[in-house]
Design a protein around this motif. Structure first.
Motif, PDB file in Angstrom:
ATOM      1  N   TYR A 178      61.665  26.032 106.931  1.00 17.56           N
ATOM      2  CA  TYR A 178      61.677  27.374 106.356  1.00 17.56           C
ATOM      3  C   TYR A 178      62.225  28.353 107.389  1.00 17.56           C
ATOM      4  N   LEU A 179      63.228  29.131 106.968  1.00 14.75           N
ATOM      5  CA  LEU A 179      63.878  30.076 107.869  1.00 14.75           C
ATOM      6  C   LEU A 179      63.780  31.482 107.293  1.00 14.75           C
ATOM      7  N   ALA A 180      63.298  32.418 108.107  1.00 12.04           N
ATOM      8  CA  ALA A 180      63.279  33.837 107.745  1.00 12.04           C
ATOM      9  C   ALA A 180      63.977  34.624 108.847  1.00 12.04           C
ATOM     10  N   ILE A 181      64.812  35.567 108.457  1.00 14.08           N
ATOM     11  CA  ILE A 181      65.649  36.328 109.391  1.00 14.08           C
ATOM     12  C   ILE A 181      65.381  37.815 109.235  1.00 14.08           C
TER      13      ILE A 181
ATOM     14  N   LEU B 102      74.544  43.343 117.452  1.00 11.76           N
ATOM     15  CA  LEU B 102      73.668  43.047 116.332  1.00 11.76           C
ATOM     16  C   LEU B 102      72.943  41.726 116.617  1.00 11.76           C
ATOM     17  N   PHE B 103      71.636  41.694 116.400  1.00 16.05           N
ATOM     18  CA  PHE B 103      70.850  40.491 116.634  1.00 16.05           C
ATOM     19  C   PHE B 103      70.231  39.987 115.337  1.00 16.05           C
ATOM     20  N   PHE B 104      70.164  38.662 115.195  1.00 16.51           N
ATOM     21  CA  PHE B 104      69.403  38.036 114.127  1.00 16.51           C
ATOM     22  C   PHE B 104      68.123  37.489 114.737  1.00 16.51           C
ATOM     23  N   LYS B 105      67.007  38.079 114.375  1.00 16.57           N
ATOM     24  CA  LYS B 105      65.729  37.591 114.880  1.00 16.57           C
ATOM     25  C   LYS B 105      65.129  36.603 113.881  1.00 16.57           C
ATOM     26  N   VAL B 106      64.756  35.427 114.367  1.00 13.95           N
ATOM     27  CA  VAL B 106      64.052  34.462 113.533  1.00 13.95           C
ATOM     28  C   VAL B 106      62.603  34.927 113.436  1.00 13.95           C
ATOM     29  N   HIS B 107      62.199  35.271 112.247  1.00  9.48           N
ATOM     30  CA  HIS B 107      60.859  35.831 112.065  1.00  9.48           C
ATOM     31  C   HIS B 107      59.779  34.815 112.429  1.00  9.48           C
ATOM     32  N   GLU B 108      58.644  35.341 112.889  1.00 15.38           N
ATOM     33  CA  GLU B 108      57.533  34.487 113.318  1.00 15.38           C
ATOM     34  C   GLU B 108      56.989  33.617 112.196  1.00 15.38           C
TER      35      GLU B 108
ATOM     36  N   ARG C  38      67.319  34.804 100.279  1.00 15.27           N
ATOM     37  CA  ARG C  38      66.553  35.673  99.398  1.00 15.27           C
ATOM     38  C   ARG C  38      66.048  36.888 100.166  1.00 15.27           C
ATOM     39  N   LYS C  39      66.109  38.063  99.530  1.00 17.00           N
ATOM     40  CA  LYS C  39      65.476  39.256 100.111  1.00 17.00           C
ATOM     41  C   LYS C  39      63.981  39.127  99.857  1.00 17.00           C
ATOM     42  N   ALA C  40      63.235  38.738 100.884  1.00 16.96           N
ATOM     43  CA  ALA C  40      61.820  38.409 100.707  1.00 16.96           C
ATOM     44  C   ALA C  40      60.962  39.662 100.618  1.00 16.96           C
ATOM     45  N   SER C  41      60.972  40.468 101.672  1.00 18.07           N
ATOM     46  CA  SER C  41      60.224  41.727 101.692  1.00 18.07           C
ATOM     47  C   SER C  41      60.729  42.561 102.851  1.00 18.07           C
ATOM     48  N   GLY C  42      60.714  43.887 102.674  1.00 13.33           N
ATOM     49  CA  GLY C  42      61.196  44.750 103.741  1.00 13.33           C
ATOM     50  C   GLY C  42      62.592  44.365 104.174  1.00 13.33           C
ATOM     51  N   ALA C  43      62.756  44.107 105.484  1.00 13.26           N
ATOM     52  CA  ALA C  43      64.058  43.708 106.028  1.00 13.26           C
ATOM     53  C   ALA C  43      64.156  42.199 106.232  1.00 13.26           C
ATOM     54  N   ILE C  44      63.249  41.428 105.636  1.00 17.25           N
ATOM     55  CA  ILE C  44      63.183  39.983 105.855  1.00 17.25           C
ATOM     56  C   ILE C  44      63.985  39.241 104.792  1.00 17.25           C
ATOM     57  N   TRP C  45      64.887  38.376 105.257  1.00 21.36           N
ATOM     58  CA  TRP C  45      65.639  37.465 104.389  1.00 21.36           C
ATOM     59  C   TRP C  45      65.156  36.044 104.676  1.00 21.36           C
ATOM     60  N   ASP C  46      64.960  35.237 103.628  1.00 21.01           N
ATOM     61  CA  ASP C  46      64.424  33.897 103.889  1.00 21.01           C
ATOM     62  C   ASP C  46      65.096  32.827 103.045  1.00 21.01           C
ATOM     63  N   MET C  47      64.808  31.559 103.416  1.00 22.39           N
ATOM     64  CA  MET C  47      65.404  30.407 102.734  1.00 22.39           C
ATOM     65  C   MET C  47      64.572  29.164 103.036  1.00 22.39           C
TER      66      MET C  47
END
Length: 252
Positions: free
Chosen positions: A164-167, A151-157, A195-204
């Motif tokens: 600000y971190l989105a996973i 399982l990988f955690f990708k740091v979103h672009e 927070r469940k931001a959108s789609g499969a993206i979690w952010d903080m």
């Protein structure tokens, strides 16, 4: 450990699937499906799940948008066996797809890539199936399996270090839904929810400093449980666009 996540195709292209079924939903559900075109017959990097390039190439490009199965993004990454019915050109097995996008058609649950749609047909009959445009199908959810991948955690672009971190969680095996993601705040000795931001993206905003430990809650046929990698997943100076190995994998 981190790694960067970043032609004309034949209608009938034999691909080695990354996602293989084992046990899952027993009964098939009736629905409808259609397809969308792209220059290389793969998915789109602008999919609603937020997977970007991963959403194009995972499972050999056999991916799909979903409508009600999208479930506000909780359905992102789920695997399904889809097979068409009622047409003489339909194959018996159909195709295994991964949900990477949201899409609505004419009373459809799936909008497949052309590569995946072609595999609903018997050998040599794909063009006949494409002529239907929208077809009757039946589907069932199956476990995903990614041999050789943890399982990988990708740091979103969209992430901006350190403010600000989105996973996005990728290579999610099994037949689970991830419903919560938390990060450990060492100075306060507590778990902070993302927070469940959108789609499969979690952010903080303003994530904790230093190497980051995570835990996430999954729901499957056996109920809900928390899963926590034993070591920090992200280094203290994490980078946008990089996927980090959790060293674990979900099972089914």
């Amino acid at each position: 450990m981190g790694l960067a996540v970043g032609s004309v195709c034949a209608i009938l292209l034999v691909m080695v699937l990354l996602s293989a079924p084992c046990h899952g939903q027993d009964a098939y559900v009736s629905s409808r499906a259609t397809y969308y075109g792209s220059p290389d017959c793969l998915g789109t990097p602008t999919g609603a799940c937020g997977y970007r390039e991963y959403g194009r190439i995972v499972n050999g490009g056999d991916v799909s948008g979903a409508s009600r199965l999208f479930r506000d993004g909780t359905g992102c990454g789920a695997c399904y066996q889809v097979r068409c019915k009622g047409a003489p050109c339909c194959s018996e097995e159909g195709v295994k797809v991964v949900v990477t996008d949201y899409g609505e058609g004419d009373k459809t649950d799936f909008i497949l890539t052309t590569r995946a749609y072609a595999k609903l047909a018997r050998p040599g009959a794909a063009l006949q199936l494409f002529a239907y445009g929208v077809i009757d199908i039946e589907y069932k959810r199956i476990p995903c399996q990614y041999p050789g991948y943890n399982l990988f955690f990708k740091v979103h672009e969209y992430s901006r270090f350190p403010d600000y971190l989105a996973i996005v969680i990728i290579y999610q095996a099994g037949i689970y839904d991830i419903v919560a993601l938390e990060v450990w705040q060492e100075d306060c000795k507590e778990w902070r929810p993302m927070r469940k931001a959108s789609g499969a993206i979690w952010d903080m905003p303003n994530p904790p400093k230093g190497a980051l430990r995570f835990r996430f809650q999954v729901i499957g046929s056996g109920g809900a449980k928390w899963v926590e990698p034993s070591n920090p997943v992200l280094p203290s100076e994490w980078k946008a666009g990089v996927a980090y190995d959790t060293t674990i994998q979900l099972t089914y």
